[in-house]
Write a protein that holds these residues in place. Structure first.
Motif, mmCIF file in Angstrom:
data_model
loop_
_atom_site.group_PDB
_atom_site.id
_atom_site.type_symbol
_atom_site.label_atom_id
_atom_site.label_comp_id
_atom_site.label_asym_id
_atom_site.label_seq_id
_atom_site.Cartn_x
_atom_site.Cartn_y
_atom_site.Cartn_z
ATOM 1 N N SER A 16 0.832 -1.202 0.000
ATOM 2 C CA SER A 16 0.000 0.000 0.000
ATOM 3 C C SER A 16 0.864 1.249 0.000
ATOM 4 N N LEU A 17 0.310 2.305 -0.547
ATOM 5 C CA LEU A 17 0.901 3.637 -0.495
ATOM 6 C C LEU A 17 -0.230 4.648 -0.398
ATOM 7 N N ARG A 18 0.057 5.801 0.188
ATOM 8 C CA ARG A 18 -0.911 6.886 0.195
ATOM 9 C C ARG A 18 -0.277 8.117 -0.435
ATOM 10 N N LEU A 19 -0.900 8.592 -1.478
ATOM 11 C CA LEU A 19 -0.456 9.814 -2.126
ATOM 12 C C LEU A 19 -1.225 10.997 -1.552
ATOM 13 N N SER A 20 -0.555 12.131 -1.500
ATOM 14 C CA SER A 20 -1.176 13.359 -1.014
ATOM 15 C C SER A 20 -1.018 14.452 -2.058
ATOM 16 N N CYS A 21 -1.997 15.341 -2.108
ATOM 17 C CA CYS A 21 -1.944 16.481 -3.008
ATOM 18 C C CYS A 21 -2.373 17.711 -2.223
ATOM 19 N N ALA A 22 -1.463 18.649 -2.061
ATOM 20 C CA ALA A 22 -1.761 19.902 -1.372
ATOM 21 C C ALA A 22 -2.204 20.935 -2.389
ATOM 22 N N ALA A 23 -3.370 21.532 -2.174
ATOM 23 C CA ALA A 23 -3.938 22.490 -3.112
ATOM 24 C C ALA A 23 -3.938 23.892 -2.515
ATOM 25 N N SER A 24 -3.623 24.872 -3.336
ATOM 26 C CA SER A 24 -3.625 26.251 -2.860
ATOM 27 C C SER A 24 -3.857 27.202 -4.024
ATOM 28 N N GLY A 25 -4.140 28.450 -3.702
ATOM 29 C CA GLY A 25 -4.199 29.476 -4.738
ATOM 30 C C GLY A 25 -5.566 29.929 -5.150
ATOM 31 N N ARG A 26 -6.607 29.180 -4.752
ATOM 32 C CA ARG A 26 -7.954 29.623 -5.096
ATOM 33 C C ARG A 26 -8.945 28.839 -4.252
ATOM 34 N N THR A 27 -10.208 29.237 -4.350
ATOM 35 C CA THR A 27 -11.280 28.458 -3.744
ATOM 36 C C THR A 27 -11.660 27.348 -4.703
ATOM 37 N N PHE A 28 -11.753 26.125 -4.198
ATOM 38 C CA PHE A 28 -12.028 24.996 -5.059
ATOM 39 C C PHE A 28 -13.484 24.540 -4.993
ATOM 40 N N SER A 29 -14.319 25.358 -4.426
ATOM 41 C CA SER A 29 -15.732 25.040 -4.357
ATOM 42 C C SER A 29 -16.265 24.788 -5.764
ATOM 43 N N GLY A 30 -16.953 23.657 -5.944
ATOM 44 C CA GLY A 30 -17.486 23.302 -7.247
ATOM 45 C C GLY A 30 -16.505 22.584 -8.154
ATOM 46 N N TYR A 31 -15.280 22.501 -7.742
ATOM 47 C CA TYR A 31 -14.256 21.835 -8.531
ATOM 48 C C TYR A 31 -14.234 20.333 -8.269
#
Length: 121
Positions: A16-31
């Protein structure tokens, strides 16, 4: 918009592995936030996606039942828990964001750099 993927590595088949993705820079509502992968010599393919607001989830048939996508809205993080890994899961995994759902990579305007997952047999 910045997407930063991490968590790749070398794992034996069945692991097993767990990948992570850090998001920044805008509001992601609806994305929709998605994971794609590209194996050597192959085209990029859809893996999984999750709605940022409502949490609707989609999976590729090849990972259904083995991978789990999730998100933490407060932390602006998206995760991909990968279990029962197979050698054919070996690929560079990238996170992406789009204002709607699609399985076509061309629909996603925002991409993070990839993280390599290698599954040994």
């Amino acid at each position: 918009v910045q997407l930063q993927a991490s968590g790749g590595g070398l794992v034996q088949a069945g692991g097993s592995l767990r990948l992570s993705c850090a998001a920044s820079g805008r509001t992601f509502s609806g994305y929709f936030m998605a994971w794609f992968r590209q194996a050597p010599g192959k085209e990029r393919e859809f893996v999984a996606a999750i709605g940022w607001s409502g949490g609707t989830i989609y999976y590729a048939d090849s990972v259904q039942g083995r991978f789990t996508i999730s998100r933490d809205v407060a932390k602006k993080m998206v995760y991909l828990q990968m279990n029962s890994l197979k050698p054919e899961d070996t690929a560079v995994y990238s996170c992406a964001a789009a204002p709607g759902f699609g399985r076509d990579a061309g629909l996603y305007p925002y991409w993070g750099q990839g993280t390599l997952v290698t599954v040994s047999s």
